[in-house]
Design a protein around this motif. Sequence first.
Motif, PDB file in Angstrom:
ATOM      1  N   HIS A  85      -1.233  12.703   9.144  1.00 47.77           N
ATOM      2  CA  HIS A  85      -1.454  11.773  10.249  1.00 47.77           C
ATOM      3  C   HIS A  85      -0.279  10.848  10.557  1.00 47.77           C
ATOM      4  O   HIS A  85      -0.308  10.123  11.552  1.00 47.77           O
ATOM      5  CB  HIS A  85      -2.706  10.939   9.963  1.00 47.77           C
ATOM      6  N   VAL A  86       0.745  10.849   9.720  1.00 49.30           N
ATOM      7  CA  VAL A  86       1.953  10.063   9.992  1.00 49.30           C
ATOM      8  C   VAL A  86       3.160  10.929   9.676  1.00 49.30           C
ATOM      9  O   VAL A  86       3.052  11.929   8.949  1.00 49.30           O
ATOM     10  CB  VAL A  86       1.999   8.756   9.170  1.00 49.30           C
ATOM     11  N   ALA A  87       4.309  10.522  10.205  1.00 48.55           N
ATOM     12  CA  ALA A  87       5.531  11.301  10.013  1.00 48.55           C
ATOM     13  C   ALA A  87       6.699  10.368   9.748  1.00 48.55           C
ATOM     14  O   ALA A  87       6.646   9.161  10.040  1.00 48.55           O
ATOM     15  CB  ALA A  87       5.812  12.158  11.247  1.00 48.55           C
ATOM     16  N   VAL A  88       7.748  10.925   9.187  1.00 46.35           N
ATOM     17  CA  VAL A  88       8.963  10.143   8.932  1.00 46.35           C
ATOM     18  C   VAL A  88       9.434   9.509  10.239  1.00 46.35           C
ATOM     19  O   VAL A  88       9.498  10.169  11.280  1.00 46.35           O
ATOM     20  CB  VAL A  88      10.063  11.036   8.334  1.00 46.35           C
ATOM     21  N   GLY A  89       9.740   8.227  10.188  1.00 47.45           N
ATOM     22  CA  GLY A  89      10.200   7.495  11.366  1.00 47.45           C
ATOM     23  C   GLY A  89       9.111   6.707  12.067  1.00 47.45           C
ATOM     24  O   GLY A  89       9.413   5.846  12.901  1.00 47.45           O
ATOM     25  N   ASP A  90       7.844   6.969  11.736  1.00 47.37           N
ATOM     26  CA  ASP A  90       6.749   6.222  12.368  1.00 47.37           C
ATOM     27  C   ASP A  90       6.785   4.759  11.940  1.00 47.37           C
ATOM     28  O   ASP A  90       7.029   4.438  10.768  1.00 47.37           O
ATOM     29  CB  ASP A  90       5.389   6.802  11.970  1.00 47.37           C
ATOM     30  N   ARG A  91       6.535   3.889  12.899  1.00 49.65           N
ATOM     31  CA  ARG A  91       6.351   2.466  12.620  1.00 49.65           C
ATOM     32  C   ARG A  91       4.873   2.259  12.301  1.00 49.65           C
ATOM     33  O   ARG A  91       4.011   2.680  13.079  1.00 49.65           O
ATOM     34  CB  ARG A  91       6.768   1.617  13.821  1.00 49.65           C
ATOM     35  N   VAL A  92       4.567   1.593  11.179  1.00 48.34           N
ATOM     36  CA  VAL A  92       3.172   1.503  10.759  1.00 48.34           C
ATOM     37  C   VAL A  92       2.788   0.097  10.301  1.00 48.34           C
ATOM     38  O   VAL A  92       3.607  -0.639   9.742  1.00 48.34           O
ATOM     39  CB  VAL A  92       2.850   2.498   9.620  1.00 48.34           C
ATOM     40  N   ALA A  93       1.529  -0.245  10.571  1.00 48.86           N
ATOM     41  CA  ALA A  93       0.882  -1.390   9.947  1.00 48.86           C
ATOM     42  C   ALA A  93       0.205  -0.874   8.684  1.00 48.86           C
ATOM     43  O   ALA A  93      -0.231   0.276   8.622  1.00 48.86           O
ATOM     44  CB  ALA A  93      -0.149  -2.000  10.888  1.00 48.86           C
ATOM     45  N   ILE A  94       0.101  -1.729   7.675  1.00 48.08           N
ATOM     46  CA  ILE A  94      -0.450  -1.322   6.390  1.00 48.08           C
ATOM     47  C   ILE A  94      -1.781  -2.012   6.137  1.00 48.08           C
ATOM     48  O   ILE A  94      -1.887  -3.241   6.234  1.00 48.08           O
ATOM     49  CB  ILE A  94       0.529  -1.661   5.248  1.00 48.08           C
ATOM     50  N   ASP A  95      -2.805  -1.211   5.836  1.00 51.90           N
ATOM     51  CA  ASP A  95      -4.052  -1.740   5.293  1.00 51.90           C
ATOM     52  C   ASP A  95      -3.884  -1.720   3.778  1.00 51.90           C
ATOM     53  O   ASP A  95      -3.710  -0.648   3.185  1.00 51.90           O
ATOM     54  CB  ASP A  95      -5.226  -0.854   5.713  1.00 51.90           C
TER      55      ASP A  95
END
Length: 358
Positions: A85-95
């Motif tokens: 569901h995510v890939a290298v380079g994705d900007r993410v918020a963390i739970d």
Amino acid sequence: MIAMNKYMKTFALTGKEKMEIQERPMPEIANDTDVLIRMIRVGVCGSDMHYYKEGGIGSQVISYPFTPGHEGAGIIAAVGKGVKHVAVGDRVAIDPAMPCGHCDQCEAGRPHTCRNLKFLGNPGQAEGCLSEYIVIPEGSCFPINNRLGFDEAVISEPLAIGYYATKLAGDLRGKSIGILGFGPIGMSVLLPAQVQEPAKVYVTDKLEHRLKIAHETGANWTGNPDETNIVLEINRLEPLQLDYVFECCGKQEAVDQAIQLLKPGGTLLIVGIPEFSHWSFPVDELRRKEITIQNVRRQNGFTRPALDLIADSTMDVTPMVTHHFPFEETDKAYATVANYEDGVMKAMIDFSAGRYDD
């Protein structure tokens, strides 16, 4: 996977109100569904202050050195072979919650009370995110679009708690509510509560700059309990009293005030974390009013809904962030928040200064 150094920097607690930069081995992906995150921003939370000042929260006691921090956002640097569901380079918020997914609580839709829960920055569970890199399950990562900055991504963590609290309360439309304590959690209750269009919102805090933010954010009435008899004033304005009160500061006096402010059949939602181990309640008034007491435990799946509210411009969370500190000044950030210095509301630790763009 991009080339990595063998070591990274982390900011660790080394004693009560003591912090230092340490060098540690780079974390490695151990499970197929793990991801490696290059941290960009970390928020300083009120619960971090318990670890900073007291060395623990209840039974969760630090063994030094320990890396705190659970409000974070960053960029995916590497992924396990099973990540979907995510890939290298994705900007993410963390739970920060990492539930097991198979205990009775998880299967009952209560991952926030998972029997085997691991939570970033909790002693005995997981080191925190005040490091240049962390490894975490992909299920704890939420991609953010270009409309959201990293500050907003970080704020989704406390906002999710406030959003969940308002949903636990129920239908707030047309109701009169109180929010006792207007730090980041109090503000995180106010913002989603307003979406439901309550009749009146009463906010209290002992810091005038926070009351100013509350007023500017939409509170109908604000008061400082050190200067005003808030029970007398609010009950004068609301002779039938309040439907809901959210205790957001972890203070016994606030709980006492809440019981006096609630109408018969009202609900007290305890969101704040106290420094002590036992609450006290006035049994006579509690019983005669048949007041419901509801504890609020973290986010319970509200990270994505919180991010959506921000992304849709439903609410403006930017007034919450008042300070930024470079990673190298994390100890200064913690001291500033611990001592309520310089009008601080939410302080952010910035790993990206001079390196990456928001």
